[in-house]
Design an enzyme around this catalytic site. Sequence first.
Site, mmCIF file in Angstrom:
data_model
loop_
_atom_site.group_PDB
_atom_site.id
_atom_site.type_symbol
_atom_site.label_atom_id
_atom_site.label_comp_id
_atom_site.label_asym_id
_atom_site.label_seq_id
_atom_site.Cartn_x
_atom_site.Cartn_y
_atom_site.Cartn_z
ATOM 1 C CG PHE A 141 -1.876 1.215 1.135
ATOM 2 C CD1 PHE A 141 -3.041 1.140 0.406
ATOM 3 C CD2 PHE A 141 -1.560 2.416 1.754
ATOM 4 C CE1 PHE A 141 -3.898 2.239 0.299
ATOM 5 C CE2 PHE A 141 -2.398 3.515 1.658
ATOM 6 C CZ PHE A 141 -3.570 3.422 0.924
ATOM 7 C CG ASP A 226 6.005 3.827 1.511
ATOM 8 O OD1 ASP A 226 5.971 4.557 2.523
ATOM 9 O OD2 ASP A 226 5.015 3.660 0.777
ATOM 10 C CE LYS A 255 0.121 6.656 6.622
ATOM 11 N NZ LYS A 255 -1.170 7.276 6.261
#
Length: 401
Positions: A141, A226, A255
Amino acid sequence: MTATEDLIAAAEAHSAHNYHPLPVVVSTADGAWMTDVEGRRYLDLLAGYSALNFGHGNRRLLDAARAQLQRVTLTSRAFHHDRFPAFCAQLAELCGMETVLPMNTGAEAVETAVKTARKWGYRIKGVPAEMAKIVVAGGNFHGRTTTVISFSTDPEARADYGPYTPGFEIVPYGDLTAMRQALAENTVAVLLEPIQGESGVIVPPEGYLPAVRRLTRERNVLFMADEIQSGLGRTGRTFACEHEGVVPDVYVLGKALGGGILPVSAVVSSAEVLGVFRPGEHGSTFGGNPLACAVALEVIAMLRSGEYQARATELGAHLHRELHALADTGRITAVRGRGLWAGVDIARAYGTGREVSERLMDRGVLVKDTHGSTIRIAPPLVISEEDLDWGLDQLRVVLAG
């Protein structure tokens, strides 16, 4: 109707139904706790998918934002501003890299990493035009843009959005043989999550990441990590890659970099890799804006102390001990993760992940389900051991029924 029901009905009437939230309407939050519009408190064991690593309403981060709000919030990259140099220098230092390319959302950072790898492949590696290939892992994801979902294996994320962007090869996560076979002459990068979050907090086999790192060096391929969800303290290290001594060529961050206040993301790498960009070839109106830099600088300062990594290590060990003890009862079939991050597979007899999440909500605990039977636990790193234990007690009660 209650205030909660009224607000949910209004949201349903006037917003696209691209989410299926739990039926709670948050009004205020502090630390690891949220309060709904009717005054009921909930323990947050999701932390905004790790965007809230430092808790709701963190005073240091709010103070940094307030101070910058009084000065200047946006210039665009058409001009220099006084927070930008320190942000780039300190984030690069935190990563052990040289150069920073700031964006806003995690998906934008992944898109930027993809563009970086392709441009590096053509300009530095010498891959023929239009032939660059990036290897990714199944179950990934990395965001929801058209290009990113082109290499997703999740039907819900991918279906009905074609035609899809070419140039990606998908191999099973953790399968080193498949990775080795996929790396070809025109491969420019491998893009991996060191721990796959959305898939259920999947930790790769021990030795996998170091082996991929060796392979990418041997084949002159960029290793892009990532760390949008796994990075910045969540697993007990600044970056999840550190658990196996791996330093990638490129970090993709987001984030928690925005402190739960605003979206801040970045691609961080060497001067050679990010030096492929020339003025006008890539950019963002809001990327690296003064407000974002001010908040991110405070995040970086907090991580430098090591306090949050230590908390994630200590409380994470406690969390996993308690979850594994619960697994011994048969109500949980698997526990995965590192630090204050766990994927918990619920035994079928005790309900789906969504049903368990709803029952926990009724007891004042908020988690998120994924892939049917799994719930994810990722509390803010500021949570107390007492509150964490209370939340785990509620899970025990829910699974005892």
